[in-house]
Design a protein around this motif. Sequence first.
Motif, PDB file in Angstrom:
ATOM      1  N   MET A   1     -12.174   9.907   0.631  1.00 40.45           N
ATOM      2  CA  MET A   1     -10.810   9.420   0.709  1.00 40.45           C
ATOM      3  C   MET A   1     -10.861   7.918   0.979  1.00 40.45           C
ATOM      4  O   MET A   1     -11.565   7.461   1.865  1.00 40.45           O
ATOM      5  CB  MET A   1     -10.081  10.140   1.852  1.00 40.45           C
ATOM      6  N   GLY A   2     -10.099   7.150   0.196  1.00 39.81           N
ATOM      7  CA  GLY A   2     -10.083   5.710   0.338  1.00 39.81           C
ATOM      8  C   GLY A   2      -9.370   5.246   1.596  1.00 39.81           C
ATOM      9  O   GLY A   2      -8.612   5.992   2.219  1.00 39.81           O
ATOM     10  N   ALA A   3      -9.609   3.992   1.949  1.00 40.39           N
ATOM     11  CA  ALA A   3      -9.036   3.434   3.169  1.00 40.39           C
ATOM     12  C   ALA A   3      -7.505   3.448   3.139  1.00 40.39           C
ATOM     13  O   ALA A   3      -6.860   3.806   4.127  1.00 40.39           O
ATOM     14  CB  ALA A   3      -9.541   2.017   3.390  1.00 40.39           C
ATOM     15  N   ARG A   4      -6.919   3.061   2.009  1.00 40.98           N
ATOM     16  CA  ARG A   4      -5.456   3.048   1.936  1.00 40.98           C
ATOM     17  C   ARG A   4      -4.891   4.466   1.925  1.00 40.98           C
ATOM     18  O   ARG A   4      -3.813   4.698   2.468  1.00 40.98           O
ATOM     19  CB  ARG A   4      -4.981   2.267   0.722  1.00 40.98           C
ATOM     20  N   THR A   5      -5.604   5.398   1.330  1.00 45.43           N
ATOM     21  CA  THR A   5      -5.150   6.791   1.349  1.00 45.43           C
ATOM     22  C   THR A   5      -5.119   7.296   2.788  1.00 45.43           C
ATOM     23  O   THR A   5      -4.157   7.951   3.208  1.00 45.43           O
ATOM     24  CB  THR A   5      -6.054   7.671   0.469  1.00 45.43           C
ATOM     25  N   LYS A   6      -6.150   6.977   3.561  1.00 47.83           N
ATOM     26  CA  LYS A   6      -6.176   7.362   4.977  1.00 47.83           C
ATOM     27  C   LYS A   6      -5.025   6.698   5.729  1.00 47.83           C
ATOM     28  O   LYS A   6      -4.386   7.324   6.577  1.00 47.83           O
ATOM     29  CB  LYS A   6      -7.504   6.960   5.623  1.00 47.83           C
ATOM     30  N   SER A   7      -4.773   5.450   5.409  1.00 53.09           N
ATOM     31  CA  SER A   7      -3.683   4.729   6.070  1.00 53.09           C
ATOM     32  C   SER A   7      -2.336   5.354   5.745  1.00 53.09           C
ATOM     33  O   SER A   7      -1.477   5.492   6.623  1.00 53.09           O
ATOM     34  CB  SER A   7      -3.684   3.262   5.633  1.00 53.09           C
ATOM     35  N   ARG A   8      -2.147   5.730   4.490  1.00 51.96           N
ATOM     36  CA  ARG A   8      -0.896   6.399   4.113  1.00 51.96           C
ATOM     37  C   ARG A   8      -0.732   7.706   4.880  1.00 51.96           C
ATOM     38  O   ARG A   8       0.360   8.062   5.303  1.00 51.96           O
ATOM     39  CB  ARG A   8      -0.862   6.651   2.609  1.00 51.96           C
ATOM     40  N   LYS A   9      -1.828   8.431   5.053  1.00 49.40           N
ATOM     41  CA  LYS A   9      -1.785   9.695   5.794  1.00 49.40           C
ATOM     42  C   LYS A   9      -1.408   9.442   7.249  1.00 49.40           C
ATOM     43  O   LYS A   9      -0.619  10.175   7.836  1.00 49.40           O
ATOM     44  CB  LYS A   9      -3.147  10.406   5.683  1.00 49.40           C
ATOM     45  N   ARG A  10      -1.949   8.390   7.841  1.00 48.96           N
ATOM     46  CA  ARG A  10      -1.600   8.050   9.225  1.00 48.96           C
ATOM     47  C   ARG A  10      -0.115   7.671   9.320  1.00 48.96           C
ATOM     48  O   ARG A  10       0.576   8.084  10.252  1.00 48.96           O
ATOM     49  CB  ARG A  10      -2.444   6.891   9.734  1.00 48.96           C
ATOM     50  N   SER A  44      -9.998   1.729  11.644  1.00 52.03           N
ATOM     51  CA  SER A  44     -10.102   1.080  10.338  1.00 52.03           C
ATOM     52  C   SER A  44      -8.901   1.363   9.439  1.00 52.03           C
ATOM     53  O   SER A  44      -8.520   0.521   8.627  1.00 52.03           O
ATOM     54  CB  SER A  44     -11.390   1.508   9.625  1.00 52.03           C
ATOM     55  N   SER A  45      -8.282   2.523   9.591  1.00 57.10           N
ATOM     56  CA  SER A  45      -7.145   2.850   8.734  1.00 57.10           C
ATOM     57  C   SER A  45      -5.811   2.506   9.399  1.00 57.10           C
ATOM     58  O   SER A  45      -4.756   2.628   8.776  1.00 57.10           O
ATOM     59  CB  SER A  45      -7.158   4.333   8.362  1.00 57.10           C
ATOM     60  N   TRP A  46      -5.836   2.069  10.621  1.00 60.17           N
ATOM     61  CA  TRP A  46      -4.608   1.842  11.347  1.00 60.17           C
ATOM     62  C   TRP A  46      -3.805   0.613  10.905  1.00 60.17           C
ATOM     63  O   TRP A  46      -2.577   0.681  10.803  1.00 60.17           O
ATOM     64  CB  TRP A  46      -4.867   1.803  12.846  1.00 60.17           C
ATOM     65  N   PRO A  47      -4.411  -0.546  10.639  1.00 63.49           N
ATOM     66  CA  PRO A  47      -3.592  -1.725  10.320  1.00 63.49           C
ATOM     67  C   PRO A  47      -2.628  -1.521   9.139  1.00 63.49           C
ATOM     68  O   PRO A  47      -1.456  -1.888   9.240  1.00 63.49           O
ATOM     69  CB  PRO A  47      -4.627  -2.812  10.021  1.00 63.49           C
ATOM     70  N   TYR A  48      -3.099  -0.927   8.054  1.00 67.27           N
ATOM     71  CA  TYR A  48      -2.197  -0.717   6.924  1.00 67.27           C
ATOM     72  C   TYR A  48      -1.162   0.361   7.239  1.00 67.27           C
ATOM     73  O   TYR A  48       0.002   0.236   6.855  1.00 67.27           O
ATOM     74  CB  TYR A  48      -2.982  -0.378   5.641  1.00 67.27           C
ATOM     75  N   ALA A  49      -1.547   1.388   7.964  1.00 68.19           N
ATOM     76  CA  ALA A  49      -0.584   2.415   8.371  1.00 68.19           C
ATOM     77  C   ALA A  49       0.521   1.786   9.213  1.00 68.19           C
ATOM     78  O   ALA A  49       1.709   2.064   9.013  1.00 68.19           O
ATOM     79  CB  ALA A  49      -1.284   3.525   9.159  1.00 68.19           C
TER      80      ALA A  49
END
Length: 137
Positions: A1-10, A44-49
């Motif tokens: 799962m990509g970084a932005r995908t993880k961020s979207r999930k968060r 790592s996924s938090w800033p974009y979320a």
Amino acid sequence: MGARTKSRKRALDVLYGADVREESINTVLAAEQARAEGDAKRASSWPYARDIVIGITEHGDEIDELIETYAQDWTLARMPAIDRALLRIGVWEILYNTEVPDGVAISEAVESAQLHSTDDSAGFVNGLLGRIAASRN
């Protein structure tokens, strides 16, 4: 799962959680911020979320108005909470994040709807976000 995908999930977790628990988005956002600071995997996924959630809170009225306008006889209240959150994320990315192509924003929202929502949600999300993206061109 990509970084932005993880961020979207968060971001989805924050928006959905606030909606179903009827809590302020800022309260849920602060709790998730604390969790991210204490867990390197989340950090790592938090800033974009966080950017997504803050962007949705800043532009929520416009985003919700677009969703209801293009939803064709569906009010936000009638939609499943998960669909509302997915649509808000998708619309925010389409309107306010020039780094994400519209097709990617739509595809990510549809894939998430397939995983987390009803059988009909993916088609609904796809059609609605597609109409909103097309209205900008």
